[in-house]
Design an enzyme around this catalytic site. Structure first.
Site, PDB file in Angstrom:
ATOM      1  N   GLU A  11     -29.360 -25.066  -3.980  1.00 38.98           N
ATOM      2  CA  GLU A  11     -30.401 -24.829  -2.972  1.00 38.98           C
ATOM      3  C   GLU A  11     -30.285 -25.748  -1.751  1.00 38.98           C
ATOM      4  O   GLU A  11     -31.261 -26.357  -1.312  1.00 38.98           O
ATOM      5  CB  GLU A  11     -31.782 -24.986  -3.635  1.00 38.98           C
ATOM      6  CG  GLU A  11     -31.975 -23.976  -4.740  1.00 38.98           C
ATOM      7  CD  GLU A  11     -33.222 -24.209  -5.582  1.00 38.98           C
ATOM      8  OE1 GLU A  11     -33.794 -23.233  -6.051  1.00 38.98           O
ATOM      9  OE2 GLU A  11     -33.604 -25.387  -5.790  1.00 38.98           O
ATOM     10  N   ASP A  35     -34.490 -36.118  -6.819  1.00 40.71           N
ATOM     11  CA  ASP A  35     -34.858 -34.876  -6.127  1.00 40.71           C
ATOM     12  C   ASP A  35     -35.698 -35.269  -4.921  1.00 40.71           C
ATOM     13  O   ASP A  35     -35.816 -36.459  -4.598  1.00 40.71           O
ATOM     14  CB  ASP A  35     -35.603 -33.912  -7.075  1.00 40.71           C
ATOM     15  CG  ASP A  35     -35.269 -32.457  -6.769  1.00 40.71           C
ATOM     16  OD1 ASP A  35     -35.545 -32.027  -5.634  1.00 40.71           O
ATOM     17  OD2 ASP A  35     -34.711 -31.772  -7.637  1.00 40.71           O
ATOM     18  N   HIS A  61     -31.840 -31.362  -1.908  1.00 38.93           N
ATOM     19  CA  HIS A  61     -32.808 -32.006  -2.813  1.00 38.93           C
ATOM     20  C   HIS A  61     -32.761 -33.532  -2.716  1.00 38.93           C
ATOM     21  O   HIS A  61     -32.985 -34.226  -3.715  1.00 38.93           O
ATOM     22  CB  HIS A  61     -32.558 -31.571  -4.272  1.00 38.93           C
ATOM     23  CG  HIS A  61     -32.973 -30.150  -4.550  1.00 38.93           C
ATOM     24  ND1 HIS A  61     -34.268 -29.792  -4.832  1.00 38.93           N
ATOM     25  CD2 HIS A  61     -32.262 -29.000  -4.576  1.00 38.93           C
ATOM     26  CE1 HIS A  61     -34.339 -28.473  -5.021  1.00 38.93           C
ATOM     27  NE2 HIS A  61     -33.134 -27.982  -4.864  1.00 38.93           N
TER      28      HIS A  61
HETATM   29  C1  ACM Z   1     -32.040 -24.932  -9.970  1.00 37.18           C
HETATM   30  O1  ACM Z   1     -32.847 -24.353 -10.719  1.00 37.18           O
HETATM   31  N1  ACM Z   1     -32.348 -25.108  -8.689  1.00 37.18           N
HETATM   32  C2  ACM Z   1     -30.773 -25.414 -10.446  1.00 37.18           C
END
Ligand code: ACM
Length: 634
Positions: free
Chosen positions: A352, A203, A277
């Site tokens: 995201e 991440d 991410h």
């Molecule tokens: C997530 O909670 N962004 C998969």
């Protein structure tokens, strides 16, 4: 009279009964499919003889039995593959029992012996877990417990899971957890018949897996500045702050964890979260982004790198779909993942992905023109399809967060539905496999009680709501729902004790939602069992949250005056309160109806009791906060 009532209840409920003939009621989590309690108990003899097939896959299960019996009881334990007189027998069925499948088992405890039968070693493992839960809680002790009557009620159980995918996700990127902590987590989940460990390995805050030939991923990408406070609001690290927080797992570590999980019949799903991410990877290799990391300040240490309200990236944490080197990079990473993780699936993230820097990129514009891509969703879909090809070229299947539906799902991808159920429903309609992880029910990083008691997180999820998790939404073809899982993100979970606090008891609830037949779920019965398991966790020294005992505060505007209602999510509790700043106990007023605070009072203090025992936490609720919630004060 009592005996008659017990027998009657056993009879009326057919294949299932809770008949309390031993000192503690039966409390198996997750609830078995069928259970009949018979008269009597089995008492462990001072020499415990166990017959079991000499299969390598069973060795760790037998070691576990040996360890529990020897440590807690101090009794002698003898194993053999031919022991006709053994008091405990583990048997692999010679004729497959189709009812129980690959993970199910039958457990028969009579006063003379214990028999566990299954089609596969996994079933015997689960049968052993159930047996442990039928023995006194002291069986969890690591020191010999004297004066315990080591008995288990006589039962006949047939049990098997509702879903084949029973997962827990653990984010080791936002915070690093050691190999030992990861193994302990797997151990805890397997005891409740989870079989899937989703390892969120990368991440913005850290890349946690050694990849040969890409040394900077771990030399640079695994390290940030340790900050304390509220993640997401930390100050931007200054150059003199050491980047010495973090770590990574070597490939030997990974192999060791995968093997450890396998011994507990847990598959390990690795996640490499791309294209978003990815700040840790981009910090290591800036040319993986479209912007060459121009606005980036290194691996995130929890400072603000995204504006969540406007979906704007403040640092570029996206891999660049227009850069062929990105696919070369991913090929290297995925080749090694495929070798390290025997599980069929690789999770490629996809969530995201804020498109801020893609929108500014000439390379992306050129890619869109060349490939006829109409918008940024289609750019991400193009990326996803290419990554799917790489994953499949290594003999693996793709799973990703539900954003991978946007712009067109890759042909064979499975979808993990987290933004509620919508993505899962859509994917199932498209005949894609689905794993349900809807955040309103299964995000275990959310607060479990009132925000004034819990470390602050952006949302709440009480145990009661967790227990309502139903993986198959109405109208969806259940064949596409592989199962479900709970997710534990660790932005606000800075240590392993707090991880345990966040996981349990909510992960008990999810275990029951994923294993037990829907019609066997029973909230009040579940809570009674949870309380028994708390006692087991006390012995195992695993932390859990007592939030289910905390009152729920509702503030109301009653004609310009504050009125406070208190409720509890579980039955049978009494709530005592004070407005005079002192600490209430059972000699204080008991809550019976909505409260109107005295004129100059500033604090409401409450505590819950079960009978004479305080069970809840002492909660101090400022009345100013109540006034704000009632809309009486800004
Ligand atoms: C997530 O909670 N962004 C998969």
């Amino acid at each position: 009279m009592k005996k008659i009532a017990i027998l009657l209840s056993c009879y009326l409920s057919g294949t299932y009964a809770i008949c309390q003939s031993t000192s503690t009621a039966i409390a198996i989590i997750p609830e078995p499919v069928q259970m009949v309690q018979n008269a009597g108990t089995f008492v462990l003899p001072a020499t415990i003889t166990i017959e079991a097939p000499g299969l390598p896959a069973l060795k760790p299960t037998l070691d576990f039995l040996q360890q529990r019996f020897a440590l807690a009881t101090g009794y002698k334990v003898l194993f053999g593959s031919q022991m006709p007189e053994a008091v405990i027998k583990l048997v692999i069925n010679t004729t497959v029992n189709p009812v129980i499948g690959n993970e199910g088992y039958q457990l028969n405890i009579s006063s003379g012996n214990i028999l566990i039968q299954a089609n596969q070693p996994a079933g015997l493992f689960y049968g052993v877990q159930t047996l442990m839960q039928l023995l006194p809680k002291e069986i969890e002790s690591n020191i010999i417990m004297q004066h315990v009557k080591w008995e288990a009620p006589c039962v006949t159980i047939t049990d098997y899971p509702r879903f084949g995918w029973r997962g827990l996700m653990f984010d080791v990127s936002r915070r690093f957890f050691t190999k030992k902590e990861v193994k302990d987590f797997i151990d805890q989940m397997a005891r409740y018949k989870y079989n899937l460990f989703h390892w969120h390995l990368t991440d913005d805050e850290g890349w946690r897996i050694e990849i040969k030939g890409l040394p900077k991923l771990t030399e640079v990408g695994s390290w940030n500045v340790k900050k304390v406070g509220y993640f997401g609001t930390f100050s931007q690290p200054t150059p003199d702050e050491p980047r010495d927080y973090g770590g990574f797992y070597t490939q030997e570590d990974i192999t060791e964890v995968v093997q450890y999980a396998k011994e507990k019949f847990v598959n390990v799903l690795p996640e490499i979260d791309v294209p978003g991410h990815s700040l840790a990877a981009i910090t290591a290799y800036p040319d993986l982004s479209c912007s060459n990391g121009v606005d980036n300040h290194g691996v995130s240490s929890g400072e603000k790198i995204k504006d969540w309200a406007t979906h704007t990236a403040l640092a570029d944490d996206n891999l660049c779909p227009a850069n062929e080197n990105v696919y070369v990079f991913l090929d290297k990473v995925i080749t090694q993942l495929a070798q390290l993780f025997p599980f069929d699936y690789i999770h490629i993230g996809g969530d995201e992905t804020f498109k801020t820097y893609w929108e500014k990129s000439d390379a992306i514009k050129a890619l869109m023109k060349k490939e006829g891509l109409k918008n940024m969703q289609e750019v991400q879909s193009y990326f996803g399809k290419r990554v799917e090809k790489i994953v499949e070229s290594k003999g693996k299947k793709v799973i990703g967060w539900d954003e991978i539906l946007e712009g067109g799902l890759a042909p064979n991808a499975a979808v993990m539905s987290w933004r509620g159920e919508t993505g899962g429903i859509e994917a199932a309609k498209l005949k894609h496999e689905v794993v349900m992880t809807p955040s309103p029910f299964v995000y275990l990083d959310f607060m479990q009680s009132d925000v004034i008691t819990e470390p602050r997180v952006y949302s709440s999820l009480r145990l009661n709501k967790t227990y309502q998790f139903e993986p198959v939404p109405p109208g969806v073809d259940a064949r596409y729902i592989k199962g479900g899982q709970a997710n534990i993100w660790t932005e606000q979970i800075a240590n392993v004790r707090h991880l345990q606090y966040m996981a349990w008891p909510r992960a008990f609830a999810i275990a029951e939602c994923l294993w037990s037949p829907k019609e066997k779920k029973n909230w009040n019965g579940f809570i009674t069992k949870v309380e028994q398991h708390f006692k087991r966790y006390d012995i195992r020294e695993i932390k859990y949250s007592p939030a289910m005992y905390d009152p729920i505060f509702t503030a109301k505007n009653n004609g310009g005056k504050l009125q406070i209602e208190l409720a509890t999510e579980i039955e049978g509790l009494d709530t005592y309160y004070s407005f005079d700043n002192s600490f209430p106990d059972k000699f204080y007023p008991k809550y019976t109806a909505a409260l109107t605070p005295p004129k100059d009072a500033v604090m409401l203090k409450v505590i819950t009791y079960r009978g004479n025992q305080p069970v809840g936490r002492m909660i101090a609720m400022p009345l100013e906060e109540m006034q704000k919630r009632a809309g009486l004060k800004k």
